[in-house]
Design a protein around this motif. Sequence first.
Motif, PDB file in Angstrom:
ATOM      1  N   ILE A  16       0.841  -1.200   0.000  1.00 22.69           N
ATOM      2  CA  ILE A  16       0.000   0.000   0.000  1.00 22.69           C
ATOM      3  C   ILE A  16       0.876   1.249   0.000  1.00 22.69           C
ATOM      4  N   ALA A  17       1.947   1.238   0.774  1.00 22.36           N
ATOM      5  CA  ALA A  17       2.853   2.396   0.801  1.00 22.36           C
ATOM      6  C   ALA A  17       3.482   2.618  -0.574  1.00 22.36           C
ATOM      7  N   ARG A  18       3.853   1.534  -1.246  1.00 20.01           N
ATOM      8  CA  ARG A  18       4.438   1.672  -2.584  1.00 20.01           C
ATOM      9  C   ARG A  18       3.423   2.188  -3.590  1.00 20.01           C
ATOM     10  N   LEU A  19       2.143   1.884  -3.380  1.00 17.54           N
ATOM     11  CA  LEU A  19       1.103   2.421  -4.255  1.00 17.54           C
ATOM     12  C   LEU A  19       0.844   3.901  -3.985  1.00 17.54           C
ATOM     13  N   LEU A  20       0.983   4.312  -2.722  1.00 16.09           N
ATOM     14  CA  LEU A  20       0.703   5.697  -2.352  1.00 16.09           C
ATOM     15  C   LEU A  20       1.815   6.661  -2.751  1.00 16.09           C
ATOM     16  N   VAL A  21       3.053   6.200  -2.725  1.00 15.82           N
ATOM     17  CA  VAL A  21       4.194   7.062  -3.050  1.00 15.82           C
ATOM     18  C   VAL A  21       4.541   6.858  -4.526  1.00 15.82           C
ATOM     19  N   LEU A  35       9.952  -3.328   4.254  1.00 14.05           N
ATOM     20  CA  LEU A  35       9.451  -1.953   4.327  1.00 14.05           C
ATOM     21  C   LEU A  35       8.218  -1.889   5.220  1.00 14.05           C
ATOM     22  N   GLY A  36       7.293  -2.819   5.064  1.00 18.01           N
ATOM     23  CA  GLY A  36       6.087  -2.837   5.893  1.00 18.01           C
ATOM     24  C   GLY A  36       6.365  -3.148   7.345  1.00 18.01           C
ATOM     25  N   ILE A  37       7.266  -4.085   7.622  1.00 18.86           N
ATOM     26  CA  ILE A  37       7.581  -4.448   9.010  1.00 18.86           C
ATOM     27  C   ILE A  37       8.281  -3.298   9.722  1.00 18.86           C
ATOM     28  N   LEU A  77       9.615   5.290   2.903  1.00 21.08           N
ATOM     29  CA  LEU A  77       9.757   5.313   1.454  1.00 21.08           C
ATOM     30  C   LEU A  77      10.079   6.710   0.949  1.00 21.08           C
ATOM     31  N   VAL A  78       9.471   7.722   1.531  1.00 18.14           N
ATOM     32  CA  VAL A  78       9.773   9.109   1.138  1.00 18.14           C
ATOM     33  C   VAL A  78      11.220   9.454   1.503  1.00 18.14           C
ATOM     34  N   ILE A  79      11.660   9.041   2.683  1.00 14.84           N
ATOM     35  CA  ILE A  79      13.051   9.284   3.094  1.00 14.84           C
ATOM     36  C   ILE A  79      14.005   8.550   2.149  1.00 14.84           C
ATOM     37  N   TYR A  80      13.678   7.306   1.800  1.00 11.16           N
ATOM     38  CA  TYR A  80      14.512   6.536   0.881  1.00 11.16           C
ATOM     39  C   TYR A  80      14.638   7.234  -0.471  1.00 11.16           C
ATOM     40  N   LYS A  81      13.504   7.723  -0.998  1.00  8.39           N
ATOM     41  CA  LYS A  81      13.538   8.407  -2.294  1.00  8.39           C
ATOM     42  C   LYS A  81      14.324   9.703  -2.214  1.00  8.39           C
ATOM     43  N   PHE A  82      14.214  10.412  -1.104  1.00  6.65           N
ATOM     44  CA  PHE A  82      14.958  11.661  -0.934  1.00  6.65           C
ATOM     45  C   PHE A  82      16.464  11.401  -0.894  1.00  6.65           C
ATOM     46  N   VAL A  83      16.874  10.401  -0.125  1.00  5.70           N
ATOM     47  CA  VAL A  83      18.300  10.069  -0.022  1.00  5.70           C
ATOM     48  C   VAL A  83      18.808   9.518  -1.356  1.00  5.70           C
ATOM     49  N   ARG A  84      18.028   8.695  -1.990  1.00  6.17           N
ATOM     50  CA  ARG A  84      18.431   8.109  -3.281  1.00  6.17           C
ATOM     51  C   ARG A  84      18.583   9.172  -4.359  1.00  6.17           C
ATOM     52  N   ALA A  85      17.737  10.209  -4.329  1.00  6.50           N
ATOM     53  CA  ALA A  85      17.814  11.279  -5.335  1.00  6.50           C
ATOM     54  C   ALA A  85      19.042  12.150  -5.114  1.00  6.50           C
ATOM     55  N   ARG A  86      19.513  12.258  -3.883  1.00  3.03           N
ATOM     56  CA  ARG A  86      20.654  13.105  -3.577  1.00  3.03           C
ATOM     57  C   ARG A  86      21.978  12.414  -3.868  1.00  3.03           C
TER      58      ARG A  86
END
Length: 87
Positions: A16-21, A35-37, A77-86
């Motif tokens: 669900i988190a992957r669908l939302l982000v 990720l869910g755990i 997931l948002v933190i992961y995407k932010f760090v991955r983009a940087r």
Amino acid sequence: MGIISMIIIGLIAGAIARLLVPGKENFGWIGTILLGIVGGYVGGTLGSMVFAPHKFTVQPPVNHAFLGAIVGAVILLVIYKFVRARV
């Protein structure tokens, strides 16, 4: 909570988190479960810091632990995407 139910809830919350982000991640099934755990742990910790424990006489219609797992997974997931983009 048993290990099997933790894996199932982690898979559902992570999916669900992957669908939302928005965006694409190459996590696979194991990454989604983790990720869910971990999201459940983060969401539960944040929920216990923000909300006081309540004694419900009637069960609420929604499982707060499951919602916390989704919120925590979205945050991770948002933190992961932010760090991955940087990087």
